[in-house]
Scaffold this motif. Structure first.
Motif, PDB file in Angstrom:
ATOM      1  N   GLU A  57       0.825  -1.204   0.000  1.00 53.72           N
ATOM      2  CA  GLU A  57       0.000   0.000   0.000  1.00 53.72           C
ATOM      3  C   GLU A  57       0.863   1.259   0.000  1.00 53.72           C
ATOM      4  O   GLU A  57       0.566   2.231  -0.709  1.00 53.72           O
ATOM      5  N   ARG A  58       1.944   1.268   0.793  1.00 53.78           N
ATOM      6  CA  ARG A  58       2.830   2.444   0.800  1.00 53.78           C
ATOM      7  C   ARG A  58       3.513   2.613  -0.556  1.00 53.78           C
ATOM      8  O   ARG A  58       3.668   3.740  -1.055  1.00 53.78           O
ATOM      9  N   ALA A  59       3.893   1.497  -1.168  1.00 51.57           N
ATOM     10  CA  ALA A  59       4.527   1.563  -2.487  1.00 51.57           C
ATOM     11  C   ALA A  59       3.557   2.119  -3.526  1.00 51.57           C
ATOM     12  O   ALA A  59       3.933   2.962  -4.377  1.00 51.57           O
ATOM     13  N   LYS A  60       2.311   1.729  -3.440  1.00 54.48           N
ATOM     14  CA  LYS A  60       1.315   2.214  -4.405  1.00 54.48           C
ATOM     15  C   LYS A  60       1.046   3.711  -4.200  1.00 54.48           C
ATOM     16  O   LYS A  60       0.788   4.451  -5.160  1.00 54.48           O
ATOM     17  N   SER A  92      14.585   9.437  -6.603  1.00 55.14           N
ATOM     18  CA  SER A  92      14.455   9.079  -5.180  1.00 55.14           C
ATOM     19  C   SER A  92      13.105   8.442  -4.881  1.00 55.14           C
ATOM     20  O   SER A  92      13.000   7.520  -4.054  1.00 55.14           O
ATOM     21  N   LEU A  93      12.054   8.917  -5.560  1.00 49.10           N
ATOM     22  CA  LEU A  93      10.724   8.308  -5.378  1.00 49.10           C
ATOM     23  C   LEU A  93      10.725   6.850  -5.840  1.00 49.10           C
ATOM     24  O   LEU A  93      10.174   5.967  -5.171  1.00 49.10           O
ATOM     25  N   LEU A  94      11.344   6.614  -6.996  1.00 50.97           N
ATOM     26  CA  LEU A  94      11.407   5.235  -7.502  1.00 50.97           C
ATOM     27  C   LEU A  94      12.211   4.338  -6.554  1.00 50.97           C
ATOM     28  O   LEU A  94      11.865   3.171  -6.339  1.00 50.97           O
ATOM     29  N   GLN A  95      13.273   4.899  -5.993  1.00 52.21           N
ATOM     30  CA  GLN A  95      14.079   4.107  -5.061  1.00 52.21           C
ATOM     31  C   GLN A  95      13.279   3.779  -3.793  1.00 52.21           C
ATOM     32  O   GLN A  95      13.361   2.670  -3.274  1.00 52.21           O
ATOM     33  N   ARG A  96      12.488   4.725  -3.313  1.00 51.14           N
ATOM     34  CA  ARG A  96      11.647   4.481  -2.146  1.00 51.14           C
ATOM     35  C   ARG A  96      10.581   3.425  -2.457  1.00 51.14           C
ATOM     36  O   ARG A  96      10.240   2.589  -1.612  1.00 51.14           O
ATOM     37  N   ILE A  97      10.049   3.506  -3.689  1.00 55.92           N
ATOM     38  CA  ILE A  97       9.065   2.491  -4.100  1.00 55.92           C
ATOM     39  C   ILE A  97       9.687   1.101  -4.067  1.00 55.92           C
ATOM     40  O   ILE A  97       9.100   0.133  -3.543  1.00 55.92           O
ATOM     41  N   LEU A  98      10.898   0.986  -4.619  1.00 58.58           N
ATOM     42  CA  LEU A  98      11.575  -0.315  -4.627  1.00 58.58           C
ATOM     43  C   LEU A  98      11.896  -0.782  -3.211  1.00 58.58           C
ATOM     44  O   LEU A  98      11.802  -1.988  -2.903  1.00 58.58           O
ATOM     45  N   ASN A  99      12.260   0.141  -2.341  1.00 58.15           N
ATOM     46  CA  ASN A  99      12.538  -0.232  -0.941  1.00 58.15           C
ATOM     47  C   ASN A  99      11.291  -0.802  -0.252  1.00 58.15           C
ATOM     48  O   ASN A  99      11.374  -1.769   0.510  1.00 58.15           O
ATOM     49  N   GLU A 100      10.146  -0.210  -0.497  1.00 62.20           N
ATOM     50  CA  GLU A 100       8.896  -0.718   0.085  1.00 62.20           C
ATOM     51  C   GLU A 100       8.545  -2.080  -0.497  1.00 62.20           C
ATOM     52  O   GLU A 100       8.116  -2.987   0.221  1.00 62.20           O
ATOM     53  N   LEU A 101       8.764  -2.216  -1.810  1.00 65.06           N
ATOM     54  CA  LEU A 101       8.437  -3.506  -2.444  1.00 65.06           C
ATOM     55  C   LEU A 101       9.346  -4.622  -1.962  1.00 65.06           C
ATOM     56  O   LEU A 101       8.945  -5.791  -1.951  1.00 65.06           O
ATOM     57  N   ASP A 102      10.562  -4.272  -1.554  1.00 65.97           N
ATOM     58  CA  ASP A 102      11.468  -5.284  -1.020  1.00 65.97           C
ATOM     59  C   ASP A 102      10.953  -5.859   0.305  1.00 65.97           C
ATOM     60  O   ASP A 102      11.366  -6.949   0.715  1.00 65.97           O
ATOM     61  N   LYS A 103      10.077  -5.134   0.971  1.00 65.37           N
ATOM     62  CA  LYS A 103       9.515  -5.610   2.245  1.00 65.37           C
ATOM     63  C   LYS A 103       8.391  -6.626   2.048  1.00 65.37           C
ATOM     64  O   LYS A 103       7.955  -7.271   3.008  1.00 65.37           O
ATOM     65  N   VAL A 104       7.927  -6.742   0.835  1.00 66.39           N
ATOM     66  CA  VAL A 104       6.845  -7.696   0.552  1.00 66.39           C
ATOM     67  C   VAL A 104       7.423  -9.107   0.538  1.00 66.39           C
ATOM     68  O   VAL A 104       8.339  -9.402  -0.236  1.00 66.39           O
ATOM     69  N   GLN A 105       6.874 -10.001   1.397  1.00 64.35           N
ATOM     70  CA  GLN A 105       7.367 -11.370   1.500  1.00 64.35           C
ATOM     71  C   GLN A 105       6.756 -12.247   0.413  1.00 64.35           C
ATOM     72  O   GLN A 105       5.634 -12.025  -0.049  1.00 64.35           O
ATOM     73  N   SER A 106       7.525 -13.245   0.019  1.00 62.51           N
ATOM     74  CA  SER A 106       7.000 -14.210  -0.956  1.00 62.51           C
ATOM     75  C   SER A 106       5.911 -15.046  -0.300  1.00 62.51           C
ATOM     76  O   SER A 106       5.934 -15.288   0.914  1.00 62.51           O
TER      77      SER A 106
END
Length: 326
Positions: A261-264, A285-299
Motif C-alpha cells: 500500500e505504501r509503495a502504491k 528518489s521516489l522510484l528508489q523508495r518504491i523499490l525499498n517498500e516492495l522489497d519488504k513484501v514477503q513471498s
C-alpha cells in the motif's frame, strides 16, 4: 409308662430350652455365625418337638406322676406355642439366609464392577463397569435393615457410595477431558483445512490462528492426572508449532500488505510528478523508495504477485529516468 414320661419330659424340656436359645441367637444376632448357630438350634428344637407324642395328650391328664410326686404338666397349648415359636424362628432364619445371600451377591458384584473399571481399556468399558457398580450399590441398599445382613449392608453402604462418587466423579472428569481432546482435534482440523492453498489474507490468517488457539486452550485444560494427558501433550506440541507458523504468516501478510500500500501511494506521487516534469530529480528518489517498500513484501503473500509487477515497472522507469538525465 414311666420311661415314656421321662422321654416326654426330656424332649419337651430340650425343645423349650433350644427355642429360647435360638430366639436369643437369631433375634439378637451380632454376627452371621449367630444366625447359623441359631438355625441349628431351631432344627434341633424341632427334632425334639417331633419326638413328643401329641396323641398322648388326648388320653392322659395334663400331668404325670412318679411314685413320689407329680412333677410336670404337658398341654396341647404348650405344644402349639412351642411349634409356633419354632415356625417364627424358621421364618426369621430363612429371611436372614436370603438377606445374607443378597449381601454376598451384591458385594461380589461390587468388587467385580470395580475391578473391571480399573482394568477397562476403553471409555465404553468404563461406562459399563460404572453402570454395574451403581446397580450393585442399589442391590446393597435394598437389603432389609430388619436383618443382620441388611444392617451390615447399611454400615458398608456409606463408604461404598463415597468410593463410587469419588471414582465416578473422576470418570466424569476424564470423560470431559476426552471431550476436550476431541474438541481440540476438531479445531485443529478446521485450522489445517483453512491453511491449505495459500496465500491468504491477514483476516484469514487471523481466523486460522484463532482456530489453533481454540485447540490449544482445550488441550491445556487436561490435567496431568488424566489418562489422555500424554496424548494431549503430544498434540499440544504439534499445535503450538503450527500456530507459530500461522502467526508468522499472519505477520508476513500484514507487513507485505502495508508495504504494498505504501509503495502504491508512492507510485501515485511519482506518476503525478512525472506527468508534469519527467526530468524532475525527485523522480529517482521516489522510484528508489518504491523499490525499498516492495522489497519488504514477503513471498507467498497476497501482495507478492502485484509487488513483483510493480517492481518490474519501477526498475524500468528508473532506467528511463537515469538515461534521460545523463
Amino acid at each position: 409308662l414311666l420311661p415314656s414320661f421321662f422321654s416326654m419330659d426330656y424332649h419337651y424340656r430340650e425343645a423349650t430350652a433350644l427355642v429360647e436359645q435360638a430366639d436369643q441367637l437369631v433375634n439378637n444376632a451380632t454376627s452371621l455365625e449367630d444366625i447359623d448357630l441359631g438355625a441349628q438350634k431351631v432344627t434341633a428344637a424341632q427334632d425334639h418337638l417331633d419326638e413328643l407324642p401329641v396323641w398322648f395328650l388326648g388320653y392322659y391328664p395334663q400331668r404325670y406322676c412318679t411314685l413320689f410326686e407329680c412333677t410336670w404338666q404337658f398341654t396341647v397349648d404348650e405344644f402349639e406355642q412351642s411349634r409356633k415359636a419354632i415356625g417364627r424362628l424358621e421364618a426369621v432364619v430363612f429371611q436372614e439366609k436370603n438377606a445374607r445371600q443378597d449381601l454376598e451377591e451384591a458385594e461380589t458384584a461390587l468388587a467385580e464392577a470395580r475391578q473391571r473399571y480399573e482394568t477397562a481399556q476403553t471409555q465404553a468399558d468404563r461406562d459399563r463397569a460404572l453402570s454395574d457398580w451403581q446397580n450393585a450399590l442399589d442391590r446393597l441398599s435394598q437389603i432389609s435393615n430388619q436383618t443382620l445382613a441388611g444392617r451390615t449392608a447399611q454400615s458398608k453402604l456409606e463408604s461404598a457410595r463415597r468410593d463410587f462418587q469419588q471414582i465416578s466423579g473422576t470418570a466424569a472428569a476424564s470423560e470431559q477431558n476426552t471431550t476436550m481432546l476431541e474438541a481440540a482435534k476438531v479445531f485443529a482440523y478446521e485450522a489445517s483445512v483453512a491453511s491449505q492453498d495459500p496465500p491468504h489474507s491477514a483476516t484469514e490468517w487471523q481466523e486460522i490462528v484463532d482456530l489453533w488457539q481454540q485447540a490449544i486452550d482445550r488441550l491445556e485444560e487436561i490435567p496431568n492426572t488424566d489418562p489422555g494427558y500424554l496424548d494431549a501433550q503430544r498434540k499440544l506440541g504439534e499445535y503450538r508449532r503450527k500456530i507459530g507458523i500461522s502467526r508468522t504468516n499472519l505477520e508476513n501478510e500484514r507487513v507485505s500488505s502495508q508495504a504494498l500500500e505504501r509503495a502504491k501511494e508512492l507510485v501515485a506521487q511519482w506518476q503525478a510528478i512525472a506527468s508534469t516534469n519527467p526530468t524532475n530529480p525527485t523522480l529517482v528518489s521516489l522510484l528508489q523508495r518504491i523499490l525499498n517498500e516492495l522489497d519488504k513484501v514477503q513471498s507467498g503473500t497476497t501482495a507478492t504477485a502485484e509487488a513483483q509487477t510493480l517492481r518490474q515497472q519501477a526498475n524500468s522507469a528508473l532506467e528511463r529516468v537515469r538515461s534521460s538525465n545523463r
